[in-house]
Write a protein that holds these residues in place. Structure first.
Motif, PDB file in Angstrom:
ATOM      1  N   ALA A  76      13.202  -6.228  18.983  1.00 12.66           N
ATOM      2  CA  ALA A  76      14.169  -5.225  19.427  1.00 12.66           C
ATOM      3  C   ALA A  76      13.822  -4.709  20.812  1.00 12.66           C
ATOM      4  O   ALA A  76      14.706  -4.501  21.654  1.00 12.66           O
ATOM      5  CB  ALA A  76      14.222  -4.076  18.428  1.00 12.66           C
ATOM      6  N   LEU A  77      12.525  -4.496  21.073  1.00 11.96           N
ATOM      7  CA  LEU A  77      12.104  -4.018  22.385  1.00 11.96           C
ATOM      8  C   LEU A  77      12.477  -5.016  23.465  1.00 11.96           C
ATOM      9  O   LEU A  77      13.006  -4.650  24.527  1.00 11.96           O
ATOM     10  CB  LEU A  77      10.594  -3.765  22.386  1.00 11.96           C
ATOM     11  CG  LEU A  77       9.994  -3.211  23.676  1.00 11.96           C
ATOM     12  CD1 LEU A  77      10.528  -1.817  23.973  1.00 11.96           C
ATOM     13  CD2 LEU A  77       8.462  -3.188  23.570  1.00 11.96           C
ATOM     14  N   ALA A  78      12.242  -6.290  23.206  1.00 12.20           N
ATOM     15  CA  ALA A  78      12.564  -7.329  24.188  1.00 12.20           C
ATOM     16  C   ALA A  78      14.068  -7.427  24.431  1.00 12.20           C
ATOM     17  O   ALA A  78      14.509  -7.729  25.545  1.00 12.20           O
ATOM     18  CB  ALA A  78      12.020  -8.677  23.710  1.00 12.20           C
ATOM     19  N   ALA A  79      14.847  -7.139  23.395  1.00 14.83           N
ATOM     20  CA  ALA A  79      16.306  -7.239  23.506  1.00 14.83           C
ATOM     21  C   ALA A  79      16.949  -5.941  23.983  1.00 14.83           C
ATOM     22  O   ALA A  79      18.161  -5.908  24.199  1.00 14.83           O
ATOM     23  CB  ALA A  79      16.894  -7.639  22.154  1.00 14.83           C
ATOM     24  N   GLY A  80      16.162  -4.878  24.129  1.00 18.52           N
ATOM     25  CA  GLY A  80      16.721  -3.592  24.515  1.00 18.52           C
ATOM     26  C   GLY A  80      17.552  -2.960  23.423  1.00 18.52           C
ATOM     27  O   GLY A  80      18.512  -2.237  23.699  1.00 18.52           O
ATOM     28  N   GLU A  81      17.171  -3.189  22.166  1.00 13.17           N
ATOM     29  CA  GLU A  81      17.904  -2.666  21.019  1.00 13.17           C
ATOM     30  C   GLU A  81      17.023  -1.746  20.194  1.00 13.17           C
ATOM     31  O   GLU A  81      15.797  -1.739  20.342  1.00 13.17           O
ATOM     32  CB  GLU A  81      18.387  -3.828  20.136  1.00 13.17           C
ATOM     33  CG  GLU A  81      19.295  -4.820  20.852  1.00 13.17           C
ATOM     34  CD  GLU A  81      19.579  -6.063  20.035  1.00 13.17           C
ATOM     35  OE1 GLU A  81      20.450  -6.847  20.444  1.00 13.17           O
ATOM     36  OE2 GLU A  81      18.904  -6.252  18.993  1.00 13.17           O
ATOM     37  N   LEU A  82      17.645  -0.978  19.307  1.00 14.24           N
ATOM     38  CA  LEU A  82      16.873  -0.159  18.383  1.00 14.24           C
ATOM     39  C   LEU A  82      16.368  -1.022  17.234  1.00 14.24           C
ATOM     40  O   LEU A  82      17.147  -1.791  16.647  1.00 14.24           O
ATOM     41  CB  LEU A  82      17.729   0.974  17.810  1.00 14.24           C
ATOM     42  CG  LEU A  82      18.128   2.113  18.738  1.00 14.24           C
ATOM     43  CD1 LEU A  82      18.932   3.135  17.942  1.00 14.24           C
ATOM     44  CD2 LEU A  82      16.921   2.767  19.374  1.00 14.24           C
ATOM     45  N   PRO A  83      15.079  -0.904  16.878  1.00 11.61           N
ATOM     46  CA  PRO A  83      14.597  -1.656  15.714  1.00 11.61           C
ATOM     47  C   PRO A  83      15.124  -1.054  14.430  1.00 11.61           C
ATOM     48  O   PRO A  83      15.466   0.136  14.378  1.00 11.61           O
ATOM     49  CB  PRO A  83      13.077  -1.497  15.813  1.00 11.61           C
ATOM     50  CG  PRO A  83      12.883  -0.194  16.514  1.00 11.61           C
ATOM     51  CD  PRO A  83      14.025  -0.101  17.503  1.00 11.61           C
ATOM     52  N   PRO A  84      15.189  -1.833  13.364  1.00  9.61           N
ATOM     53  CA  PRO A  84      15.648  -1.295  12.084  1.00  9.61           C
ATOM     54  C   PRO A  84      14.581  -0.413  11.446  1.00  9.61           C
ATOM     55  O   PRO A  84      13.417  -0.409  11.852  1.00  9.61           O
ATOM     56  CB  PRO A  84      15.880  -2.560  11.250  1.00  9.61           C
ATOM     57  CG  PRO A  84      14.905  -3.551  11.813  1.00  9.61           C
ATOM     58  CD  PRO A  84      14.847  -3.264  13.286  1.00  9.61           C
ATOM     59  N   VAL A  85      14.986   0.342  10.425  1.00  8.62           N
ATOM     60  CA  VAL A  85      14.026   1.115   9.630  1.00  8.62           C
ATOM     61  C   VAL A  85      13.062   0.138   8.965  1.00  8.62           C
ATOM     62  O   VAL A  85      13.464  -0.921   8.482  1.00  8.62           O
ATOM     63  CB  VAL A  85      14.756   1.955   8.574  1.00  8.62           C
ATOM     64  CG1 VAL A  85      13.764   2.678   7.675  1.00  8.62           C
ATOM     65  CG2 VAL A  85      15.697   2.950   9.253  1.00  8.62           C
ATOM     66  N   GLU A  86      11.787   0.499   8.959  1.00  9.31           N
ATOM     67  CA  GLU A  86      10.769  -0.407   8.423  1.00  9.31           C
ATOM     68  C   GLU A  86       9.752   0.401   7.630  1.00  9.31           C
ATOM     69  O   GLU A  86       9.319   1.474   8.065  1.00  9.31           O
ATOM     70  CB  GLU A  86      10.086  -1.135   9.584  1.00  9.31           C
ATOM     71  CG  GLU A  86       9.144  -2.241   9.168  1.00  9.31           C
ATOM     72  CD  GLU A  86       8.598  -3.004  10.371  1.00  9.31           C
ATOM     73  OE1 GLU A  86       8.027  -4.087  10.155  1.00  9.31           O
ATOM     74  OE2 GLU A  86       8.720  -2.508  11.505  1.00  9.31           O
ATOM     75  N   GLU A  87       9.366  -0.103   6.457  1.00  8.41           N
ATOM     76  CA  GLU A  87       8.326   0.555   5.677  1.00  8.41           C
ATOM     77  C   GLU A  87       6.965   0.111   6.190  1.00  8.41           C
ATOM     78  O   GLU A  87       6.643  -1.086   6.182  1.00  8.41           O
ATOM     79  CB  GLU A  87       8.471   0.253   4.184  1.00  8.41           C
ATOM     80  CG  GLU A  87       7.551   1.107   3.321  1.00  8.41           C
ATOM     81  CD  GLU A  87       7.863   1.016   1.838  1.00  8.41           C
ATOM     82  OE1 GLU A  87       7.644   2.012   1.121  1.00  8.41           O
ATOM     83  OE2 GLU A  87       8.326  -0.056   1.403  1.00  8.41           O
ATOM     84  N   VAL A  88       6.168   1.058   6.623  1.00  9.50           N
ATOM     85  CA  VAL A  88       4.843   0.768   7.188  1.00  9.50           C
ATOM     86  C   VAL A  88       3.804   0.677   6.077  1.00  9.50           C
ATOM     87  O   VAL A  88       2.927  -0.203   6.101  1.00  9.50           O
ATOM     88  CB  VAL A  88       4.458   1.879   8.192  1.00  9.50           C
ATOM     89  CG1 VAL A  88       3.082   1.626   8.785  1.00  9.50           C
ATOM     90  CG2 VAL A  88       5.510   1.994   9.294  1.00  9.50           C
ATOM     91  N   ARG A  89       3.864   1.602   5.161  1.00  9.44           N
ATOM     92  CA  ARG A  89       3.022   1.655   3.966  1.00  9.44           C
ATOM     93  C   ARG A  89       3.901   2.210   2.850  1.00  9.44           C
ATOM     94  O   ARG A  89       4.969   2.773   3.124  1.00  9.44           O
ATOM     95  CB  ARG A  89       1.823   2.587   4.179  1.00  9.44           C
ATOM     96  CG  ARG A  89       0.817   2.161   5.233  1.00  9.44           C
ATOM     97  CD  ARG A  89      -0.006   0.959   4.780  1.00  9.44           C
ATOM     98  NE  ARG A  89      -1.093   0.711   5.726  1.00  9.44           N
ATOM     99  CZ  ARG A  89      -0.970  -0.001   6.848  1.00  9.44           C
ATOM    100  NH1 ARG A  89       0.216  -0.515   7.160  1.00  9.44           N
ATOM    101  NH2 ARG A  89      -2.010  -0.218   7.634  1.00  9.44           N
ATOM    102  N   PRO A  90       3.498   2.084   1.593  1.00 10.17           N
ATOM    103  CA  PRO A  90       4.295   2.708   0.534  1.00 10.17           C
ATOM    104  C   PRO A  90       4.501   4.193   0.813  1.00 10.17           C
ATOM    105  O   PRO A  90       3.545   4.957   0.982  1.00 10.17           O
ATOM    106  CB  PRO A  90       3.441   2.486  -0.719  1.00 10.17           C
ATOM    107  CG  PRO A  90       2.667   1.234  -0.424  1.00 10.17           C
ATOM    108  CD  PRO A  90       2.358   1.310   1.049  1.00 10.17           C
ATOM    109  N   GLY A  91       5.755   4.599   0.931  1.00  8.22           N
ATOM    110  CA  GLY A  91       6.066   5.996   1.194  1.00  8.22           C
ATOM    111  C   GLY A  91       5.943   6.422   2.638  1.00  8.22           C
ATOM    112  O   GLY A  91       6.034   7.619   2.938  1.00  8.22           O
ATOM    113  N   ILE A  92       5.770   5.477   3.566  1.00  5.37           N
ATOM    114  CA  ILE A  92       5.718   5.790   4.995  1.00  5.37           C
ATOM    115  C   ILE A  92       6.625   4.806   5.726  1.00  5.37           C
ATOM    116  O   ILE A  92       6.442   3.589   5.612  1.00  5.37           O
ATOM    117  CB  ILE A  92       4.287   5.712   5.560  1.00  5.37           C
ATOM    118  CG1 ILE A  92       3.369   6.678   4.822  1.00  5.37           C
ATOM    119  CG2 ILE A  92       4.288   6.013   7.059  1.00  5.37           C
ATOM    120  CD1 ILE A  92       1.915   6.642   5.277  1.00  5.37           C
TER     121      ILE A  92
END
Length: 349
Positions: free
Chosen positions: A24-40
């Motif tokens: 997304a950064l390379a394309a100049g777009e917003l990245p989607p929501v992403e789960e980093v850890r359970p509950g984060i």
């Protein structure tokens, strides 16, 4: 006689952990929501006011189901549509937010805090020094205005300096409003997130009250703008300080030495690993700048600050800068001269 140092090859940027954020950064777009850890989770809120880029917002679920939001992003008009949609995608709502945590006072991190508090009843937490800077913003701006007159800036470069750095500047832009914080955080404080131990780590430099947050149980380090994967953060971009922001920043980078194993969750761009290597790269960058400032002072006779900065290889060169970028480059040049013990060799205009 010293000659101007040659810059070493730039260190490669850290490898992204999140492929979707990097893409997304390379394309100049917003990245989607992403789960980093359970509950984060992480989601991106775009800048307002026509400014490109976005802030990475982190949503942390407590054991009681309440949510803490770290850096809610920019909301110049009080709108929370992107944040609302992001929470909706994980089955949550603004009403679930009980705590808003702010790494520092800039509008792209603090801006939506007041609107989110109004919408959810959440408490807002930040370092006391950030609150102090916001409360003394007008007073500090007048002192910045006086500084500008001493820099020796040629007439063709002066346009916009007052608006960007002096009495026209607002560091707490947009919908951020007093009371700035309901909870004042200090170094070592644990955030009131049930079931989690997330500790505040004071990292002044970018601003005087900048905080990172350490979640060792989940292996995460939230760095705000203190350490970013590709950007060298500006320094002294909050209120006036009694200490040198460059010296503060270098000391703050050293405070990260014990966290090499944690995944870095920055305020912009993408998540990465090995904050210690990145911090050392950032420190070397500042050391190189100091060498250029020293070389300029060695070769110029009673230079103005602008003349010294003209010898420093800022990206694009000082001649390409106007407004905020120019003011930031000049103040950082002053920080370097001061830390070298050579500020007295710079002639006020």
């Amino acid at each position: 006689m010293s000659t101007r140092p040659s810059p070493p090859p730039a260190a490669p940027a850290p490898v992204p952990i999140s492929a979707v954020q990097a893409t997304a950064l390379a394309a100049g777009e917003l990245p989607p929501v992403e789960e980093v850890r359970p509950g984060i989770w992480t989601l991106a809120v775009p800048f307002r006011g026509g400014v490109p880029d976005a802030t990475l917002v982190y949503v942390v679920e407590g054991s009681d189901g309440s949510l803490a939001v770290i850096d809610p992003g920019w909301s110049e008009d009080g709108a929370l549509d992107v944040l609302t949609a992001g929470l909706g995608s994980i089955g949550r709502a603004l009403a679930d937010v009980g705590l808003v945590v702010v790494t520092h006072l800039h509008a792209d991190h603090l801006g939506a805090a007041a609107a989110l508090r109004r919408a959810s009843g959440a408490r807002v937490a930040m370092h006391a020094l950030e609150v102090h800077a916001l409360e003394h913003e007008r007073e500090d701006a007048a002192r910045h205005e006086a500084d500008i007159a001493t820099w020796g800036v040629p007439p063709e470069f002066r346009a916009g300096l007052s608006a960007a750095w002096g009495t026209g500047r607002r560091i707490g832009l947009g919908a951020a409003e007093p009371p700035w914080a309901d909870l004042l955080l200090e170094d070592g404080d644990v955030l009131p997130v049930p079931g989690r131990t997330i500790r505040a780590l004071w990292t002044p430099g970018h601003t005087s009250g900048h905080l990172c947050f350490v979640d060792e149980a989940d292996g995460l380090l939230f760095t705000g703008d203190h350490v970013l994967p590709r950007i060298n953060s500006g320094l002294g971009l909050g209120g006036r300080t009694a200490t040198n922001p460059l010296g503060d920043y270098l000391a703050s980078l050293g405070r990260l030495d014990g966290y090499a194993d944690l995944e870095v969750c920055p305020g912009h761009e993408y998540r990465f690993r090995d904050v210690v290597s990145r911090a050392r790269t950032l420190a070397r960058h500042r050391e190189e700048r100091s060498a250029h400032v020293a070389a300029a002072l060695d070769t110029l006779d009673a230079p103005t600050l602008f003349e010294v900065a003209s010898r420093v290889p800022f990206s694009g060169g000082i001649a390409s800068m106007r407004g905020f970028l120019l003011a930031s480059a000049l103040t950082q040049t002053a920080f370097h001269a001061d830390l070298l013990g050579r500020r007295g060799e710079v002639r006020p205009a």
